[in-house]
Enzyme design. Structure first.
Site, PDB file in Angstrom:
ATOM      1  N   ASP A 148       6.249  -3.416  10.665  1.00  0.00           N
ATOM      2  CA  ASP A 148       4.785  -3.309  10.768  1.00  0.00           C
ATOM      3  C   ASP A 148       4.274  -3.416  12.207  1.00  0.00           C
ATOM      4  OD1 ASP A 148       5.505  -5.981  10.795  1.00  0.00           O
ATOM      5  OD2 ASP A 148       3.934  -6.674   9.429  1.00  0.00           O
ATOM      6  N   ARG A 189       0.831  -1.210   0.000  1.00  0.00           N
ATOM      7  CA  ARG A 189       0.000   0.000   0.000  1.00  0.00           C
ATOM      8  C   ARG A 189       0.853   1.242   0.000  1.00  0.00           C
ATOM      9  NH1 ARG A 189      -2.842  -1.514   4.983  1.00  0.00           N
ATOM     10  NH2 ARG A 189      -4.121  -3.204   4.293  1.00  0.00           N
ATOM     11  N   SER A 231       8.050  -4.757   6.382  1.00  0.00           N
ATOM     12  CA  SER A 231       7.713  -5.766   7.399  1.00  0.00           C
ATOM     13  C   SER A 231       8.630  -6.984   7.368  1.00  0.00           C
ATOM     14  CB  SER A 231       6.265  -6.188   7.212  1.00  0.00           C
ATOM     15  OG  SER A 231       5.454  -5.052   7.150  1.00  0.00           O
TER      16      SER A 231
HETATM   17  C1  G6P Z   1      -1.037  -4.147   8.689  1.00  0.00           C
HETATM   18  C2  G6P Z   1       0.077  -3.463   7.997  1.00  0.00           C
HETATM   19  C3  G6P Z   1       0.860  -4.334   7.083  1.00  0.00           C
HETATM   20  C4  G6P Z   1       1.124  -5.613   7.793  1.00  0.00           C
HETATM   21  C5  G6P Z   1      -0.175  -6.273   7.935  1.00  0.00           C
HETATM   22  C6  G6P Z   1      -0.053  -7.668   8.406  1.00  0.00           C
HETATM   23  O1  G6P Z   1      -2.219  -3.781   8.150  1.00  0.00           O
HETATM   24  O2  G6P Z   1      -0.309  -2.269   7.437  1.00  0.00           O
HETATM   25  O3  G6P Z   1       2.020  -3.744   6.714  1.00  0.00           O
HETATM   26  O4  G6P Z   1       2.136  -6.353   7.249  1.00  0.00           O
HETATM   27  O5  G6P Z   1      -0.985  -5.549   8.816  1.00  0.00           O
HETATM   28  O6  G6P Z   1      -1.110  -8.345   7.926  1.00  0.00           O
HETATM   29  P1  G6P Z   1      -1.166  -9.350   6.692  1.00  0.00           P
HETATM   30  O7  G6P Z   1      -2.208 -10.258   7.141  1.00  0.00           O
HETATM   31  O8  G6P Z   1      -1.539  -8.552   5.515  1.00  0.00           O
HETATM   32  O9  G6P Z   1       0.177  -9.989   6.627  1.00  0.00           O
HETATM   33  C1  BGC Z   2       8.779 -10.560   9.655  1.00  0.00           C
HETATM   34  C2  BGC Z   2       8.476  -9.450  10.634  1.00  0.00           C
HETATM   35  C3  BGC Z   2       7.075  -8.967  10.441  1.00  0.00           C
HETATM   36  C4  BGC Z   2       6.101 -10.097  10.475  1.00  0.00           C
HETATM   37  C5  BGC Z   2       4.690  -9.676  10.290  1.00  0.00           C
HETATM   38  C6  BGC Z   2       7.718 -11.615   9.712  1.00  0.00           C
HETATM   39  O1  BGC Z   2       7.935 -12.567   8.738  1.00  0.00           O
HETATM   40  O2  BGC Z   2      10.023 -11.125   9.923  1.00  0.00           O
HETATM   41  O3  BGC Z   2       9.376  -8.385  10.479  1.00  0.00           O
HETATM   42  O4  BGC Z   2       6.792  -8.041  11.436  1.00  0.00           O
HETATM   43  O5  BGC Z   2       6.436 -11.054   9.511  1.00  0.00           O
HETATM   44  O6  BGC Z   2       4.453  -9.065   9.075  1.00  0.00           O
END
Ligand code: G6P
Ligand code: BGC
Ligand code: G6P
Ligand code: BGC
Length: 866
Positions: A592, A474, A538
């Protein structure tokens, strides 16, 4: 409120031949029960009643169980079944603390039993030991069941609305189906479980003293368990006759009865049996009543006496029925509220001599329930076959599960003891990662983030946030203004991150990011502005300052070459410069978890932990600077990105990993790494379920052993499918739909089994996260030197948000593991981009301050640079 470990009432698919024992009511029975399923659904039973002599009821535990086994032996001979090792269901009508369907330790004897060395012992073990001592036959003890539960199951076999079991007999008790989410003493949140209320104990804390009479106290004092079972002593068959006798003595002493003469029989405890109450109240003519009384009691009654005695009996039994009615009304109302219904229709299965033999008890009970619970229509169905039949039905269900699915999934269920052990291992990991000496070899990296506080409400400005690494890439524009109140406006675009790009070269990946950013600026007409940028990235990054992040290792779906070991801010800057069509000022790179903590911290200043349970999993929290040996300075706090996904990469979790977890790891992009993440997060859970289903199908436990090519295809079963299947209402039909798309035609049993597998896998995930989060919470509490910690945890991630039960399970388990912490779980509504903007705002303001001040001291400039 003892959990009974019975999760559902019978559905007609039960079948087989079982042995049942029925101990604790007026009669001790041994039964054989044959159950047929399908269209010819039926239950046939053969039973024999055995006496339990008084001296055995109150002898030693060993004598009692030897006697039981002696009766079983006689029964097996009688049936010619000594050599068949049948599964056995044991109806044991006393309070038992169960930890599984086949484990129950006796809390305390009630009614007429008082055998020594039984209380606090497992009754199943005692029965097994007695069978071993006899050494004549073997039995497979599958279930231990209270008589209320057996009765409910017996009646539910005929009437699916039956979800309550009532015994009004020698003893008094009720069980009912409660929602798992309300049963805090048992892990798990989905579905229902039967709870044995043991309402006979109501009042032991003195809460019904205002309605107890001196006669009740006398009965209690003369009983085998004085002070206990106070409600039972006012309502059940074992005691009603004795209450009547106490009243008759009192009236006689006052000269109001039997011409003031207390005869020997009247002085004898227990002589006035409850069955006399039933008989006396049934007699219509005074004459027959006098005869009966004289016959029963040698009480030399007159006509007036008889009327008074009948009056007394009536009052005592009427009160008993009213009290049971009041208790029942409370239970049906609770069930109605649980289900959020305006009106509840429900059936109660009932058994017990008092209910069956007394002429008015059942009517008064029903009238009372109707008056006290007008929003419920309650039907009472008499159990014709005793609770042995129900015990056999429970045994049938338990056996199906134990023998099948649970064999595979046993190692995926953790006791609280195991979770506490995992929690303390993780606590040690936190310390290892924080210390300078041990950090280089620590798996949980405890990365300093250079974020020193959560938002304080003074942030303002116009920012861009990039948010890369979750399921969506995003780009956002975040405007924080400050007129009267701080307000945030956000505009977001989602961009694709195609597989060939995230698995290609790093240069291509960052060119793609820079291109998307250019497109965003173009669209939002800000290409000519040089807005400060916050970069949510992240992945694990080593930082020495806010605007530098050296990627330690890719995780999740990403594997672009040439990025590990590099500063991602530099790579992005380079890509932007190369384009030359816009400028950007990357002020901060933020994980994140940190973005989430900051987003939630904006709304709740107590937020000091951020966790992600999405594609990946991770947590950050505010640590005391004096404990962070990797960063100079001792003042204040700094957010630490734990990178807990790597927990277990040194073999620390091998005892709880299964072969399925090892298969997942082998097939992943980063074998040997992020082992905790692979047991927990959304990227892997669906695949874990798929592997289990394939294995079960191969063993013939599912889909009649058929395996389709789709079922064998990696990635075909996704985590979002788990969320759909675990929905309480449409879950089973979703299971059918999803499995059909995988080419299998599942039976109703298959769908239930698949739902069960999903629940175990997702539940394990929530339990593991609860354990690691609990470790962080105890660390925060110790850091603050407070007896109770009150804190807020900011959370984001698709698994936590989409799964119907995950959040509740997680919250419940955390509260059980760390009862000394009051935790508020706050869902981040706007992603971590907003948090990244908050960090950027702080960085921007600090920089501006330094540069704008007439003569920024070299020292303060240095602090910022660092
Ligand atoms: C949030 C953040 C993302 C993050 C995500 C994790 O909304 O803005 O950067 O990585 O949550 O969730 P997802 O399920 O998309 O991995
Ligand atoms: C990453 C982290 C991240 C997490 C959630 C992991 O795989 O190593 O840095 O915070 O995923 O997105
Ligand atoms: C049922 C059960 C017994 C139970 C009894 C209660 O029939 O099979 O196990 O304890 O009801 O009734 P009672 O009046 O005999 O105590
Ligand atoms: C026991 C219960 C039992 C009830 C009815 C009580 O004394 O504590 O477990 O269900 O009697 O038999």
């Amino acid at each position: 409120m003892l959990p009974a470990f019975v999760f559902q009432t019978p559905d007609g698919t039960e079948r087989g031949k079982y042995l049942a024992l029925d101990l604790g009511g007026t009669n001790f029975r041994v039964l054989v029960v044959k159950i047929r399923s399908g269209i010819r659904k039926s239950v046939r039973m053969y039973n024999k009643i055995y006496a339990i002599p008084h001296e055995i009821m109150q002898g030693t535990g060993e004598e009692l169980f030897d006697h039981i086994v002696h009766c079983i032996s006689d029964f097996l001979d009688y049936m010619g079944m000594k050599n068949t090792r049948l599964p056995l269901g044991f109806t044991f009508s006393f309070p038992c603390r169960q930890t599984g369907i086949d484990k129950g330790s006796l809390v305390s004897w009630t009614k007429g039993f008082k055998a020594t060395d039984c209380e606090d012992h497992d009754v199943v073990d005692m029965l097994r030991d007695a069978i071993k001592r006899r050494n004549e036959f073997d039995l497979d003890i599958v279930a231990v069941v209270n008589d209320t539960v057996g009765t409910m199951m017996t009646c539910a076999y005929e009437d699916s609305k039956c979800e309550i079991g009532l015994i009004a007999g020698t003893g008094s008790n009720v069980c009912y189906m409660e929602d798992m989410r309300n049963i805090e003493t048992v892990e798990g949140d989905e579905g229902q479980m039967c709870v044995n209320t043991e309402w006979g104990g109501f009042g032991e804390n003195g809460c019904i003293e205002d309605i107890r009479t001196k006669f009740d106290r006398e009965v209690d004092e003369g009983s085998l368990n004085s002070g206990k079972q106070r409600f039972e002593k006012m309502t059940s068959g074992m005691y009603l006759g004795e209450i009547v006798r106490q009243i008759l003595i009192d009236l006689t002493k006052r000269g109001l009865l039997f011409r003031g003469r207390i005869t020997e029989p009247l002085k004898t405890r227990g002589i006035f049996e409850t069955k006399f109450l039933s008989q006396i109240e049934r007699f219509i003519s005074t004459y027959t009543l006098i005869i009966a009384l004289m016959h029963l009691q040698s009480l030399g009654s007159t006509c007036d006496d008889s009327i008074i005695v009948k009056e007394v009996c009536g009052a005592v039994s009427h009160r008993a029925a009213q009290l049971c009615g009041a208790g029942m009304a409370a239970i049906v109302e609770k069930i109605r509220e649980n289900r959020g219904l305006e009106h509840l229709e429900i059936t109660v299965g009932v058994d017990g001599t008092l209910y069956k033999l007394h002429p008015h008890f059942s009517r008064v009970l029903k009238d009372t329930v109707r008056d006290l619970a007008p929003k419920c229509t309650v039907s009472f169905v008499l159990s014709e076959d005793g609770s042995g039949k129900g015990a056999a039905l429970i045994t049938a269900v338990a056996r199906r599960y134990c023998g099948g699915i649970d064999k595979y999934l046993y190692s995926m269920r953790f006791s609280d003891e195991t979770l506490l052990e995992i929690m303390s291992r993780f606590r040690r990991e936190l310390e290892k990662g924080l210390s300078q000496d041990t950090n280089p070899t620590a798996t949980v990296k405890m990365l300093p983030t250079f974020v020193r506080s959560i938002p304080d409400g003074t942030e303002k400005g116009d920012f861009i946030a990039l948010d890369l690494g979750g399921s969506n890439f995003r780009i956002l524009r975040v405007k924080v203004s400050h007129e009267k109140k701080q307000t945030v406006q956000m505009e977001t675009e989602i961009y694709d991150t195609p597989e060939d790009i995230i698995h290609g070269s790093g240069t291509r990946l960052f060119d793609h990011v820079a291109e998307c950013l250019g497109d965003f600026m173009e669209k939002h007409k800000i290409k000519d502005k040089k807005l400060p940028v916050g970069f949510t990235f992240s992945f694990p990054c080593a930082q020495t300052k806010l605007d530098e992040g050296i990627l330690l290792t890719w995780t999740k779906r990403f594997k672009a070459s040439g990025v590990e070991g590099m500063d991602v801010v530099k790579l992005l800057n380079k890509a932007i410069k190369k384009r030359g069509d816009y400028e950007a000022d990357i002020m901060a790179v933020v994980n994140d978890t940190v973005g989430t903590m900051m987003t939630c911290g904006f709304d709740d200043h107590r937020c000091e932990v951020g966790i992600i349970i999405g594609t990946g999993t991770n947590a950050c929290y505010m640590e005391e600077m004096r404990h962070i040996e990797l960063v100079e300075g001792d003042e204040g706090r700094m957010c630490i990105n734990t990178e807990w996904g790597a927990f277990g990469d040194d073999g620390m979790l091998e005892d709880i990993r299964t072969d399925f977890d090892r298969d997942i790891d082998r097939g992943s992009l980063n074998p040997g790494k992020q082992l905790f993440e692979k047991m927990v997060s959304g990227m892997y859970m669906g695949e874990l379920v798929r592997l289990i289903l394939v294995k079960m199908a191969r063993e013939g436990l599912l889909f009649e052993g058929r395996i389709t090519p789709e079922l064998l295809t990696k990635g075909k079963f996704e985590t979002k499918h788990i969320s759909a299947i675990e929905k309480s209402k449409e879950g089973l039909s979703k299971a059918k739909e999803i499995l059909a798309r995988l080419g299998v035609e599942p039976s109703a049993d298959d769908c239930i089994a698949v739902q069960h597998v999903c629940a175990i896998v997702s539940f394990r995930s929530a339990s593991l996260v609860a354990a690691t989060l609990a470790a962080i919470l105890t660390r925060l509490k110790d850091n603050k030197h407070v007896p109770r910690l009150k804190t807020t945890v900011g959370i984001d991630g698709s698994l936590y948000k989409m799964h119907p039960q995950y959040a509740r399970r997680l919250h419940k388990t955390v509260r059980r593991l760390v009862p000394e912490c009051d935790v508020r779980f706050l869902l981040s509504e706007s992603g971590s981009g907003k948090g990244a903007a908050m960090v950027t705002a702080w960085a921007y303001r600090t920089l501006a301050c330094l540069w704008d001040s007439p003569s920024p001291s070299p020292a303060s400039k240095l602090v910022w640079m660092l």
